[in-house]
Design a protein around this motif. Structure first.
Motif, PDB file in Angstrom:
ATOM      1  N   ILE A 161       3.831  -5.597   3.111  1.00 37.43           N
ATOM      2  CA  ILE A 161       4.991  -4.404   2.394  1.00 37.43           C
ATOM      3  C   ILE A 161       6.637  -4.895   2.830  1.00 37.43           C
ATOM      4  O   ILE A 161       7.202  -5.521   3.372  1.00 37.43           O
ATOM      5  CB  ILE A 161       5.184  -2.868   3.343  1.00 37.43           C
ATOM      6  CG1 ILE A 161       5.741  -1.947   1.794  1.00 37.43           C
ATOM      7  CG2 ILE A 161       5.459  -2.846   4.797  1.00 37.43           C
ATOM      8  CD1 ILE A 161       5.315  -0.579   1.844  1.00 37.43           C
ATOM      9  N   SER A 162       7.266  -4.635   2.119  1.00 38.46           N
ATOM     10  CA  SER A 162       8.620  -4.963   1.505  1.00 38.46           C
ATOM     11  C   SER A 162       9.946  -4.030   1.772  1.00 38.46           C
ATOM     12  O   SER A 162       9.553  -3.257   1.284  1.00 38.46           O
ATOM     13  CB  SER A 162       8.515  -5.488  -0.102  1.00 38.46           C
ATOM     14  OG  SER A 162       9.790  -6.273   0.107  1.00 38.46           O
ATOM     15  N   LEU A 163      10.317  -3.833   2.792  1.00 38.37           N
ATOM     16  CA  LEU A 163      11.041  -3.439   3.920  1.00 38.37           C
ATOM     17  C   LEU A 163      12.655  -3.928   3.404  1.00 38.37           C
ATOM     18  O   LEU A 163      12.542  -5.157   3.080  1.00 38.37           O
ATOM     19  CB  LEU A 163      11.052  -2.998   4.978  1.00 38.37           C
ATOM     20  CG  LEU A 163       9.639  -2.423   4.870  1.00 38.37           C
ATOM     21  CD1 LEU A 163       9.325  -2.375   6.617  1.00 38.37           C
ATOM     22  CD2 LEU A 163       9.274  -0.475   4.292  1.00 38.37           C
ATOM     23  N   TYR A 164      13.979  -3.000   3.495  1.00 40.12           N
ATOM     24  CA  TYR A 164      15.093  -3.579   2.379  1.00 40.12           C
ATOM     25  C   TYR A 164      15.697  -2.788   3.639  1.00 40.12           C
ATOM     26  O   TYR A 164      15.547  -2.523   4.338  1.00 40.12           O
ATOM     27  CB  TYR A 164      15.957  -3.270   1.696  1.00 40.12           C
ATOM     28  CG  TYR A 164      15.446  -3.877   1.090  1.00 40.12           C
ATOM     29  CD1 TYR A 164      15.352  -5.645   0.331  1.00 40.12           C
ATOM     30  CD2 TYR A 164      14.193  -3.301  -0.182  1.00 40.12           C
ATOM     31  CE1 TYR A 164      14.487  -5.628  -0.592  1.00 40.12           C
ATOM     32  CE2 TYR A 164      13.185  -4.250  -0.832  1.00 40.12           C
ATOM     33  CZ  TYR A 164      13.811  -5.091  -1.707  1.00 40.12           C
ATOM     34  OH  TYR A 164      13.054  -6.030  -2.382  1.00 40.12           O
ATOM     35  N   ILE A 218      13.391  -7.282   3.536  1.00 39.12           N
ATOM     36  CA  ILE A 218      12.153  -8.293   4.896  1.00 39.12           C
ATOM     37  C   ILE A 218      10.746  -8.557   3.854  1.00 39.12           C
ATOM     38  O   ILE A 218      10.586  -7.200   3.837  1.00 39.12           O
ATOM     39  CB  ILE A 218      12.643  -7.754   6.266  1.00 39.12           C
ATOM     40  CG1 ILE A 218      11.941  -6.165   6.102  1.00 39.12           C
ATOM     41  CG2 ILE A 218      13.654  -7.762   6.415  1.00 39.12           C
ATOM     42  CD1 ILE A 218      12.237  -5.779   7.836  1.00 39.12           C
ATOM     43  N   TRP A 219       9.572  -8.684   4.849  1.00 38.83           N
ATOM     44  CA  TRP A 219       8.134  -8.290   4.546  1.00 38.83           C
ATOM     45  C   TRP A 219       7.485  -7.764   6.352  1.00 38.83           C
ATOM     46  O   TRP A 219       8.680  -8.348   6.726  1.00 38.83           O
ATOM     47  CB  TRP A 219       6.984  -9.756   4.063  1.00 38.83           C
ATOM     48  CG  TRP A 219       8.198  -9.545   3.019  1.00 38.83           C
ATOM     49  CD1 TRP A 219       8.483  -9.104   2.628  1.00 38.83           C
ATOM     50  CD2 TRP A 219       7.164 -11.308   2.194  1.00 38.83           C
ATOM     51  NE1 TRP A 219       8.396  -9.752   1.151  1.00 38.83           N
ATOM     52  CE2 TRP A 219       7.111 -10.875   0.987  1.00 38.83           C
ATOM     53  CE3 TRP A 219       5.902 -11.627   3.378  1.00 38.83           C
ATOM     54  CZ2 TRP A 219       7.245 -11.649  -0.034  1.00 38.83           C
ATOM     55  CZ3 TRP A 219       5.714 -12.663   1.810  1.00 38.83           C
ATOM     56  CH2 TRP A 219       5.724 -12.906   0.180  1.00 38.83           C
ATOM     57  N   HIS A 220       6.350  -6.584   5.555  1.00 37.66           N
ATOM     58  CA  HIS A 220       6.392  -6.325   7.191  1.00 37.66           C
ATOM     59  C   HIS A 220       4.952  -6.225   7.389  1.00 37.66           C
ATOM     60  O   HIS A 220       4.175  -5.695   6.404  1.00 37.66           O
ATOM     61  CB  HIS A 220       6.254  -4.838   7.971  1.00 37.66           C
ATOM     62  CG  HIS A 220       5.743  -4.297   8.697  1.00 37.66           C
ATOM     63  ND1 HIS A 220       5.258  -3.366   8.862  1.00 37.66           N
ATOM     64  CD2 HIS A 220       5.495  -4.882  10.318  1.00 37.66           C
ATOM     65  CE1 HIS A 220       5.054  -2.692  10.066  1.00 37.66           C
ATOM     66  NE2 HIS A 220       5.115  -3.728  11.021  1.00 37.66           N
ATOM     67  N   PRO A 232       5.211  -7.894  -2.045  1.00 36.07           N
ATOM     68  CA  PRO A 232       4.208  -8.794  -1.677  1.00 36.07           C
ATOM     69  C   PRO A 232       2.619  -8.699  -1.078  1.00 36.07           C
ATOM     70  O   PRO A 232       1.971  -9.542  -0.784  1.00 36.07           O
ATOM     71  CB  PRO A 232       4.874  -8.784  -0.003  1.00 36.07           C
ATOM     72  CG  PRO A 232       5.241  -7.071   0.316  1.00 36.07           C
ATOM     73  CD  PRO A 232       5.572  -7.203  -1.247  1.00 36.07           C
ATOM     74  N   GLU A 233       2.500  -8.032  -1.330  1.00 34.59           N
ATOM     75  CA  GLU A 233       1.306  -6.944  -1.287  1.00 34.59           C
ATOM     76  C   GLU A 233      -0.331  -8.240  -2.339  1.00 34.59           C
ATOM     77  O   GLU A 233      -0.985  -7.933  -1.854  1.00 34.59           O
ATOM     78  CB  GLU A 233       0.701  -5.290  -1.954  1.00 34.59           C
ATOM     79  CG  GLU A 233       0.870  -4.998  -2.914  1.00 34.59           C
ATOM     80  CD  GLU A 233       2.896  -4.619  -2.988  1.00 34.59           C
ATOM     81  OE1 GLU A 233       2.640  -4.341  -3.942  1.00 34.59           O
ATOM     82  OE2 GLU A 233       3.227  -4.917  -2.071  1.00 34.59           O
ATOM     83  N   GLY A 251      -3.789   1.385   1.774  1.00 34.50           N
ATOM     84  CA  GLY A 251      -3.678   2.469   0.745  1.00 34.50           C
ATOM     85  C   GLY A 251      -1.971   3.226   1.796  1.00 34.50           C
ATOM     86  O   GLY A 251      -1.942   4.560   1.481  1.00 34.50           O
ATOM     87  N   LYS A 252      -1.801   2.844   2.588  1.00 38.80           N
ATOM     88  CA  LYS A 252      -0.838   2.987   3.195  1.00 38.80           C
ATOM     89  C   LYS A 252       0.702   3.285   2.468  1.00 38.80           C
ATOM     90  O   LYS A 252       0.909   2.010   1.715  1.00 38.80           O
ATOM     91  CB  LYS A 252      -0.694   3.165   4.955  1.00 38.80           C
ATOM     92  CG  LYS A 252      -1.456   3.306   5.802  1.00 38.80           C
ATOM     93  CD  LYS A 252      -2.166   4.864   5.857  1.00 38.80           C
ATOM     94  CE  LYS A 252      -3.270   4.934   6.804  1.00 38.80           C
ATOM     95  NZ  LYS A 252      -3.553   6.202   6.489  1.00 38.80           N
ATOM     96  N   ASP A 253       1.904   4.232   3.154  1.00 40.86           N
ATOM     97  CA  ASP A 253       2.883   3.824   2.443  1.00 40.86           C
ATOM     98  C   ASP A 253       3.853   3.491   3.658  1.00 40.86           C
ATOM     99  O   ASP A 253       3.518   2.882   4.601  1.00 40.86           O
ATOM    100  CB  ASP A 253       3.500   5.483   1.280  1.00 40.86           C
ATOM    101  CG  ASP A 253       3.813   6.387   3.103  1.00 40.86           C
ATOM    102  OD1 ASP A 253       3.372   6.002   4.588  1.00 40.86           O
ATOM    103  OD2 ASP A 253       4.307   7.118   2.852  1.00 40.86           O
ATOM    104  N   GLN A 254       5.493   3.086   2.511  1.00 39.36           N
ATOM    105  CA  GLN A 254       5.957   2.632   3.281  1.00 39.36           C
ATOM    106  C   GLN A 254       6.066   3.384   4.650  1.00 39.36           C
ATOM    107  O   GLN A 254       6.888   3.044   5.770  1.00 39.36           O
ATOM    108  CB  GLN A 254       7.461   2.946   3.305  1.00 39.36           C
ATOM    109  CG  GLN A 254       8.744   2.003   3.768  1.00 39.36           C
ATOM    110  CD  GLN A 254      10.243   1.977   2.566  1.00 39.36           C
ATOM    111  OE1 GLN A 254      10.476   1.687   1.545  1.00 39.36           O
ATOM    112  NE2 GLN A 254      10.893   2.248   3.431  1.00 39.36           N
TER     113      GLN A 254
END
Length: 96
Positions: free
Chosen positions: A41-44, A55-57, A33-34, A69-72
């Protein structure tokens, strides 16, 4: 002939009413999504055995510079802070 076909195949009516076989926009990778939406970010989530929901956050634009530049893990921790969370349920098309 269309009413006759719908009478024989009622599942056709459902397909044409909801059009859930179409994935719009075409040729988009919803796992990244970025490329479409900033600060996202895409999460599951595993809701039950064998069922995973994507989901997208998206963080608000006020935290956009902080999210660059941050990670999950950072996005998951952002869900736990004092800011409100808005859940948008998009429908049944099988895409985000």
């Amino acid at each position: 002939s269309v009413p006759f076909l719908i009478r024989l195949f009622p599942s056709l009516l459902t397909k044409f009413v909801y059009l859930n076989f179409l994935a719009f926009p075409f040729f988009v990778d919803f796992r990244r999504p970025e490329l479409l939406v900033n600060n996202t970010i895409s999460l599951y989530l595993t809701t039950e055995p064998g069922v995973t929901v994507g989901i997208w956050h998206t963080v608000p634009s006020s935290r956009g510079a902080e999210a660059q530049g941050k990670d999950q893990r950072w996005f998951e921790e952002a869900l736990a802070d004092d800011h409100p969370v808005i859940i948008y349920l998009h429908g049944n098309g099988g895409t985000r």
